[in-house]
Design a protein around this motif. Structure first.
Motif, PDB file in Angstrom:
ATOM      1  N   MET A   1      12.473  -0.845  19.204  1.00  0.00           N
ATOM      2  CA  MET A   1      12.142  -0.717  17.789  1.00  0.00           C
ATOM      3  C   MET A   1      13.029  -1.671  16.998  1.00  0.00           C
ATOM      4  O   MET A   1      14.197  -1.845  17.294  1.00  0.00           O
ATOM      5  N   GLU A   2      12.417  -2.284  16.004  1.00  0.00           N
ATOM      6  CA  GLU A   2      13.141  -3.188  15.120  1.00  0.00           C
ATOM      7  C   GLU A   2      12.841  -2.787  13.680  1.00  0.00           C
ATOM      8  O   GLU A   2      11.708  -2.413  13.354  1.00  0.00           O
ATOM      9  N   THR A   3      13.859  -2.857  12.826  1.00  0.00           N
ATOM     10  CA  THR A   3      13.699  -2.569  11.410  1.00  0.00           C
ATOM     11  C   THR A   3      14.004  -3.831  10.621  1.00  0.00           C
ATOM     12  O   THR A   3      15.035  -4.458  10.834  1.00  0.00           O
ATOM     13  N   LEU A   4      13.089  -4.196   9.737  1.00  0.00           N
ATOM     14  CA  LEU A   4      13.233  -5.391   8.903  1.00  0.00           C
ATOM     15  C   LEU A   4      13.146  -4.972   7.442  1.00  0.00           C
ATOM     16  O   LEU A   4      12.299  -4.149   7.074  1.00  0.00           O
ATOM     17  N   ASP A   5      14.018  -5.532   6.612  1.00  0.00           N
ATOM     18  CA  ASP A   5      14.029  -5.214   5.189  1.00  0.00           C
ATOM     19  C   ASP A   5      13.889  -6.490   4.372  1.00  0.00           C
ATOM     20  O   ASP A   5      14.559  -7.494   4.662  1.00  0.00           O
ATOM     21  N   TYR A   6      13.044  -6.437   3.336  1.00  0.00           N
ATOM     22  CA  TYR A   6      12.818  -7.563   2.438  1.00  0.00           C
ATOM     23  C   TYR A   6      12.804  -7.044   1.005  1.00  0.00           C
ATOM     24  O   TYR A   6      12.446  -5.896   0.757  1.00  0.00           O
ATOM     25  N   ARG A   7      13.178  -7.908   0.082  1.00  0.00           N
ATOM     26  CA  ARG A   7      13.170  -7.557  -1.344  1.00  0.00           C
ATOM     27  C   ARG A   7      12.633  -8.760  -2.120  1.00  0.00           C
ATOM     28  O   ARG A   7      13.034  -9.894  -1.871  1.00  0.00           O
ATOM     29  N   PHE A   8      11.735  -8.484  -3.065  1.00  0.00           N
ATOM     30  CA  PHE A   8      11.104  -9.525  -3.863  1.00  0.00           C
ATOM     31  C   PHE A   8      11.140  -9.129  -5.332  1.00  0.00           C
ATOM     32  O   PHE A   8      11.058  -7.949  -5.657  1.00  0.00           O
ATOM     33  N   ASP A   9      11.224 -10.127  -6.207  1.00  0.00           N
ATOM     34  CA  ASP A   9      11.098  -9.863  -7.639  1.00  0.00           C
ATOM     35  C   ASP A   9       9.665  -9.461  -7.930  1.00  0.00           C
ATOM     36  O   ASP A   9       8.728 -10.056  -7.401  1.00  0.00           O
ATOM     37  N   GLY A  10       9.509  -8.451  -8.758  1.00  0.00           N
ATOM     38  CA  GLY A  10       8.177  -8.002  -9.129  1.00  0.00           C
ATOM     39  C   GLY A  10       7.860  -8.385 -10.557  1.00  0.00           C
ATOM     40  O   GLY A  10       8.756  -8.536 -11.385  1.00  0.00           O
ATOM     41  N   HIS A  11       6.580  -8.554 -10.858  1.00  0.00           N
ATOM     42  CA  HIS A  11       6.143  -8.905 -12.201  1.00  0.00           C
ATOM     43  C   HIS A  11       5.064  -7.965 -12.717  1.00  0.00           C
ATOM     44  O   HIS A  11       4.839  -7.899 -13.907  1.00  0.00           O
ATOM     45  N   THR A  12       4.395  -7.256 -11.824  1.00  0.00           N
ATOM     46  CA  THR A  12       3.257  -6.425 -12.192  1.00  0.00           C
ATOM     47  C   THR A  12       3.669  -4.957 -12.222  1.00  0.00           C
ATOM     48  O   THR A  12       4.046  -4.393 -11.197  1.00  0.00           O
ATOM     49  N   ALA A  13       3.604  -4.366 -13.404  1.00  0.00           N
ATOM     50  CA  ALA A  13       3.903  -2.943 -13.526  1.00  0.00           C
ATOM     51  C   ALA A  13       2.807  -2.130 -12.848  1.00  0.00           C
ATOM     52  O   ALA A  13       1.636  -2.517 -12.863  1.00  0.00           O
ATOM     53  N   VAL A  14       3.190  -1.018 -12.260  1.00  0.00           N
ATOM     54  CA  VAL A  14       2.256  -0.190 -11.500  1.00  0.00           C
ATOM     55  C   VAL A  14       2.277   1.226 -12.067  1.00  0.00           C
ATOM     56  O   VAL A  14       3.338   1.765 -12.362  1.00  0.00           O
ATOM     57  N   HIS A  15       1.104   1.814 -12.216  1.00  0.00           N
ATOM     58  CA  HIS A  15       0.987   3.212 -12.605  1.00  0.00           C
ATOM     59  C   HIS A  15       0.530   3.974 -11.369  1.00  0.00           C
ATOM     60  O   HIS A  15      -0.618   3.843 -10.935  1.00  0.00           O
ATOM     61  N   PHE A  16       1.440   4.762 -10.809  1.00  0.00           N
ATOM     62  CA  PHE A  16       1.144   5.459  -9.560  1.00  0.00           C
ATOM     63  C   PHE A  16       0.312   6.706  -9.785  1.00  0.00           C
ATOM     64  O   PHE A  16       0.454   7.376 -10.804  1.00  0.00           O
ATOM     65  N   PRO A  17      -0.527   7.013  -8.797  1.00  0.00           N
ATOM     66  CA  PRO A  17      -1.219   8.307  -8.829  1.00  0.00           C
ATOM     67  C   PRO A  17      -0.180   9.409  -8.621  1.00  0.00           C
ATOM     68  O   PRO A  17       0.979   9.120  -8.325  1.00  0.00           O
TER      69      PRO A  17
END
Length: 106
Positions: free
Chosen positions: A1-17
């Motif tokens: 098993m391998e775990t990979l983590d990434y982080r990106f700048d976001g621009h689009t606001a999201v309205h979650f259910p």
């Protein structure tokens, strides 16, 4: 098993259910994608747990493409992978975003 983590700048606001979004099935050659709201200072964070080790550069390319197409803000993306191909990964990620938009309150 391998775990990979990434982080990106976001621009689009999201309205979650009311609940998190889950698509896919964790089975041989497939994966599941979970999208959750998270206080990430406008970023999108992606965590991948995969049974196939040694494919970090491919994962990075697929996830970077997704982040460029869907720069979501304050979203935690969790991927549990059982050996899916890059095409299936992209399909499931797009499916999760579609489900997110369909289930979001208006």
């Amino acid at each position: 098993m391998e775990t990979l983590d990434y982080r990106f700048d976001g621009h689009t606001a999201v309205h979650f259910p009311p609940q998190a979004v889950l698509v896919g099935v964790l089975a041989s050659g497939n994966l599941e994608v979970l999208l959750e709201a998270a206080p990430l200072d406008g970023a999108m964070q992606v965590r991948i747990v995969t049974a196939a080790s040694g494919f970090g550069s491919i994962w990075q390319a697929v996830i970077a493409d997704f982040a460029a197409r869907h720069p979501l803000r304050d979203v935690q993306v969790s991927i549990n992978d059982a050996g899916a191909t890059p095409a299936v990964v992209s399909l499931r990620l797009d499916q999760a975003v579609q489900a997110l938009h369909e289930g979001a309150p208006q």
